[in-house]
Scaffold this active site. Sequence first.
Site, PDB file in Angstrom:
ATOM      1  N   ASP A  66       2.650  -3.540   0.117  1.00 15.54           N
ATOM      2  CA  ASP A  66       4.015  -3.223  -0.300  1.00 15.54           C
ATOM      3  C   ASP A  66       3.949  -2.149  -1.380  1.00 15.54           C
ATOM      4  OD1 ASP A  66       6.790  -4.149   0.253  1.00 15.54           O
ATOM      5  OD2 ASP A  66       6.849  -4.425  -1.900  1.00 15.54           O
ATOM      6  N   ASP A 117       6.510  -3.436   4.048  1.00 15.89           N
ATOM      7  CA  ASP A 117       6.233  -1.993   4.114  1.00 15.89           C
ATOM      8  C   ASP A 117       5.153  -1.670   5.137  1.00 15.89           C
ATOM      9  OD1 ASP A 117       8.167  -1.280   2.321  1.00 15.89           O
ATOM     10  OD2 ASP A 117       6.834  -1.192   0.594  1.00 15.89           O
TER      11      ASP A 117
END
Length: 204
Positions: A120, A104
Site C-alpha cells: 500500500d 494498491d
Amino acid sequence: SPAMLKGHREKLIVGLLQIMETPMGTLWNDLSLRQIPKTSRLEEVRFDAMLPEGDVLSVPNTKAIGDYIASVVDSKDPLREYALLLSDSEKGVPLRGTLNGSIDALLHLSSAPHKFLISDYKSNWLRDPTDEPPLERYSPENLWTAMTANHYQLQALIYGVASYRYLRSRGMSMAEANQSIAGFAYLFVRGIVGAVNTPVQKTS
C-alpha cells in the site's frame, strides 16, 4: 490539481523515478518496483466484505480483534504493541469505509510459495515540531508511530483477509492461501529517496 503541479514537472519526474528504482529491502528480495514485471503485479485489487461496518467496527468488536491478535502473535512481533492498544481502546476505531475498497498492489515476488506481498502506498507528509530533518521524519520508528495513529495496521489486516479470500477464489486451499501471503509493506513515498540511499519502511 494541474495548477498546483505547474512548474514542478522535473521534480515530479525525478521523485517518481526514485520511488520506482529504490531497492525495497529483504522482504522484497531487494527488488525495486521497476523490477517487478507487470505479470507479477495485481493492482487495485477491489474487495467488499459486505458487512455492516457500524456493527462490525463497534467498540466491543475492535477490542475483541485486539485481544485475538495479541493472543496469536509472538511477544516480540511489532503487531503485539498495536494489538494491546486496540484492546485498551475505549472509543473503538474510526475505520468507516475500510471494509470495502481496493488494495494498491498484490505483488508476486517469485515463483515459490509464501511470496505474495500486500503493498500500500502512502503520501503522508510527516511533520515534526522539533524540526527533525525531513528524511529522518520517515525513520522506521516514526513510520510505525504514523501507522498506529492512522490504524494502518488494522487496515493491513483487513487487506490480508481480502487477499486471502482472493487467493481462495483462485483455487488455493485454506493452507495454501494462508501460507502464500508473505506480509504487508506500507510505502511512505515521501521517504523513498533513491537507490543510493537506504529505503525507509516498516514491514510485518
